[in-house]
Enzyme design. Structure first.
Site, PDB file in Angstrom:
ATOM      1  N   CYS B  62       6.170   0.425  -7.805  1.00 10.13           N
ATOM      2  CA  CYS B  62       5.655   0.181  -8.889  1.00 10.13           C
ATOM      3  C   CYS B  62       5.633  -1.253  -9.438  1.00 10.13           C
ATOM      4  CB  CYS B  62       5.956   1.065 -10.069  1.00 10.13           C
ATOM      5  SG  CYS B  62       7.563   0.942 -10.580  1.00 10.13           S
ATOM      6  N   ALA B  65       9.036  -2.413 -10.523  1.00 11.27           N
ATOM      7  CA  ALA B  65      10.118  -2.724  -9.338  1.00 11.27           C
ATOM      8  C   ALA B  65       9.494  -3.812  -8.884  1.00 11.27           C
ATOM      9  CB  ALA B  65       9.696  -1.641  -8.265  1.00 11.27           C
ATOM     10  N   ARG B  96      19.117  -3.542  -3.793  1.00 15.12           N
ATOM     11  CA  ARG B  96      18.770  -4.664  -3.172  1.00 15.12           C
ATOM     12  C   ARG B  96      19.731  -5.420  -2.398  1.00 15.12           C
ATOM     13  NH1 ARG B  96      15.190  -8.524  -5.168  1.00 15.12           N
ATOM     14  NH2 ARG B  96      13.787  -8.997  -3.663  1.00 15.12           N
ATOM     15  N   HIS B 195       5.125  -8.549  -9.272  1.00 17.89           N
ATOM     16  CA  HIS B 195       5.369  -9.742  -9.030  1.00 17.89           C
ATOM     17  C   HIS B 195       4.540 -10.697  -9.718  1.00 17.89           C
ATOM     18  CE1 HIS B 195       6.021  -8.082  -4.727  1.00 17.89           C
ATOM     19  NE2 HIS B 195       7.136  -7.856  -5.407  1.00 17.89           N
TER      20      HIS B 195
HETATM   21  S1  SF4 Z   1       9.728   3.766 -11.765  1.00 17.76           S
HETATM   22 FE1  SF4 Z   1       9.576   3.775 -14.018  1.00 17.76          FE
HETATM   23  S2  SF4 Z   1       8.122   2.223 -14.677  1.00 17.76           S
HETATM   24 FE2  SF4 Z   1       7.778   2.476 -12.245  1.00 17.76          FE
HETATM   25  S3  SF4 Z   1       5.945   3.939 -12.138  1.00 17.76           S
HETATM   26 FE3  SF4 Z   1       8.002   5.407 -12.365  1.00 17.76          FE
HETATM   27  S4  SF4 Z   1       8.256   5.564 -14.671  1.00 17.76           S
HETATM   28 FE4  SF4 Z   1       6.968   3.627 -14.397  1.00 17.76          FE
END
Ligand code: SF4
Lengths: 70, 491
Positions: B62, B65, B96, B195
């Site tokens: 996402c 991330a 990472r 990004h």
């Molecule tokens: S990891 Fe967290 S920020 Fe990313 S989609 Fe899931 S809930 Fe949303």
């Protein structure tokens, strides 16, 4: 009115980068490319074109400009 | 199986697509293609950066991330708050392997997880007060931090918290930058937009810091390494050779990087861009605003390193050009025995890759240096420009798959039968259980560095260690093995 950035690509050709779409493509045609007028309708590799209000002289690249879908 | 023809590859794609319902099939068909290296514009044959289909197993991440995990996270002397519920940050903490020097918890914070740990009441009444308090607490407990970034998780955008206002206020109070980043996970189709958002935040909050300050002593040979996250020490392996050829590396973005380094970047002469996908935005911005050209380079495998060093040197005077040649000559001599040792063991092996933003194309050269061939490649979150660059590197009729689904990947592997697969942790165990050697190519499978000359020696060793591991002959239980296999083993 997306923001586009025009720059000189590595191969020397002009490229247009559309930030919103995260798309970079080569400029295949530009309506005005004269010492006293630069811009107008710009066509890129995938066939879409954008309209940039003509500038009084060719700008220093890269440059970010507002464009309209042309 | 020998190399496939375009027809065979296309037939394979059709066969794999067969199980999907009509609509899904139509959509997925656009993301799969047989490579044609003569095509200049990838969008004519492959679609990318589109929303994944509901119901398939995608391997994407996402926007949070992309921002917290990729771009901001490695900046070691800042504290990055995962603002929202605890899970997003905790489950991705330190996974990472971006190495850094410093004392964690004192002056560096890379492997720690800071979160506002949202509870129900924060969702109902808003979390701004909590953020305010949290930033204060952080600065008391970790006074050596150089700044704080607020990385929004999904709920922040949904409940409409004003993190910008809080950040501004706290920044004044603690007299350090507090940078709000609107990288809620639901933005965009993958980590890619994260990004971009992260780059924009750097553009707005970090780069202008020294705009009116020229006290930094520059040299004509100042460069910065952009888009190297120091996975297993990658950036260090890159930095050594750049410095050896006479350049001065002012900053590392963002592996083992600091806030001060980033603020100094607008003073450099050339930006060296490794991961194009995650940091082209900021490079474009610096080119426009500060007139700093940028150049893409590839530090995987001696052939590409040499090519890249010459390309980088071409932006400088003769002393650097000579330096590049000197470095190349020195290390080619070191690389020759590495290649002599591993190439015979790996020659002709076929690899399939499915990784993130640059490795599917960047590592091709390194595999070729070892006599291996990449027969399939795809990106989790690549865009058209990534495929433009990839298609030229790959052989004719090789498989290209964008945002491949778990099912497609397995089917492709079953019929292409590669000797090695390079992908992520989620794919690792499936393929290992299928009896196919696998390298985790996101964090180098607990190894690395792979960049530069030093990295190539490790890369070659790892590939050999994985591919020629005796365990692959023991996948079938002895009592299930047929006579002939037993004979073969005995022989
Ligand atoms: S990891 Fe967290 S920020 Fe990313 S989609 Fe899931 S809930 Fe949303």
């Amino acid at each position: 009115m997306p923001m586009v950035m025009i720059r000189q690509g590595e191969s020397g050709a002009m490229t247009l980068y559309i930030a919103k779409k995260d798309l970079e493509d080569v400029v295949t045609a530009i309506e005005f490319d004269q010492p006293d007028k630069w811009g107008g309708t710009i066509t890129i590799g995938d066939g879409t074109s954008y309209y940039i209000d003509p500038l009084p002289c060719p700008p220093k690249l890269p440059i970010s400009l507002r464009a309209r879908r042309g | 199986m020998s190399t496939m023809t375009t027809e065979q590859t296309e037939a394979l794609i059709q066969e794999v697509l067969e199980v999907y319902p009509e609509k899904a099939k139509k959509d997925r068909a656009k993301h799969l293609a047989a490579n044609d290296p003569t095509v200049e514009q990838s969008n004519k044959c492959i679609t990318s950066n589109k929303k994944s289909l509901p119901g398939v197993m995608t391997i994407r991440g996402c926007a949070y991330a992309g921002s917290k995990g990729v771009v901001w996270g490695p900046i070691k002397d800042m504290i990055h708050i995962s603002h929202g519920p605890v899970g997003c940050g905790q489950y991705s903490r330190a996974g990472r392997r971006n190495y850094y020097v410093g004392t964690t918890g004192v002056n560096t914070f890379g492997t720690m997880n800071f979160t506002s740990d949202f509870q129900e009441k924060d969702i109902v009444f808003g979390g701004d007060k909590k953020l305010d308090k949290l930033i204060g607490e952080i600065d008391t407990l970790f006074p050596l931090n150089k700044g704080i970034s607020v990385q929004s998780e999904c709920p922040i955008g949904l409940i409409g918290d004003d993190i910008e206002a809080v950040s501004k206020k706290k920044s004044k109070e603690i007299e350090k930058p507090v940078i709000p980043v609107r990288c809620e996970g639901f933005r965009g189709v993958s980590q890619s937009l994260g990004h971009h958002i992260a780059n924009d935040a750097i553009r707005d909050h970090v780069l202008p810091a020294l705009d009116n300050d020229n006290s930094f002593q520059t040299t004509p040979y100042d460069v910065s390494i952009i888009g190297d996250y120091n996975i297993g020490g990658d950036a260090w392996a890159s930095r050594t050779i750049l410095e050896e050829m006479g350049l001065r590396v002012v900053s590392q973005w963002s592996g083992d990087g600091t806030l001060a380094e980033m603020e100094l970047t607008p003073k450099v002469k050339l930006n060296l861009l490794h991961c194009y996908r995650s940091m082209n935005y900021i490079s474009r911005h610096m080119e426009e605003k500060y007139g700093i050209p940028w150049v893409e380079y590839n530090f995987f495998g001696p052939t590409k390193v040499a090519e890249s060093l010459r390309k980088i040197a071409s932006y400088f005077d003769d002393s650097i050009k000579e330096g590049a040649e000197r470095v190349i000559a020195k290390y080619e001599a070191e690389m020759a025995p590495v290649i002599a040792k591993y190439r015979p063991r790996l020659e002709g092996k076929r690899v399939m890759l499915y990784v993130g933003g640059l490795r599917p194309r960047h590592t091709i050269g390194a595999y070729e240096d070892l006599g291996m061939e990449v027969v399939g490649a795809g990106y989790e979150f690549g865009h058209n420009d990534d495929y433009d660059r990839t298609m030229k590197e790959m052989g004719n009729a090789t498989l290209l798959y964008d945002d491949v689904t778990g099912y497609e990947f397995e089917e492709f592997v079953k019929s292409v039968k590669p000797d090695l697969i390079g992908s992520g942790i989620k794919e690792k165990y499936i393929f290992q259980k299928m009896g196919i050697p696998f390298r985790q190519m996101h964090s180098w499978d607990y190894s690395g560095p792979y960049h530069g000359y030093d990295g190539f020696a490790i890369f070659a060793r790892d590939m050999d260690m994985t591919l020629n591991n005796p365990c692959w002959g023991k996948i079938i239980a002895p009592w299930k093995a047929t006579e002939s296999e037993e004979m073969k083993e005995a022989a």
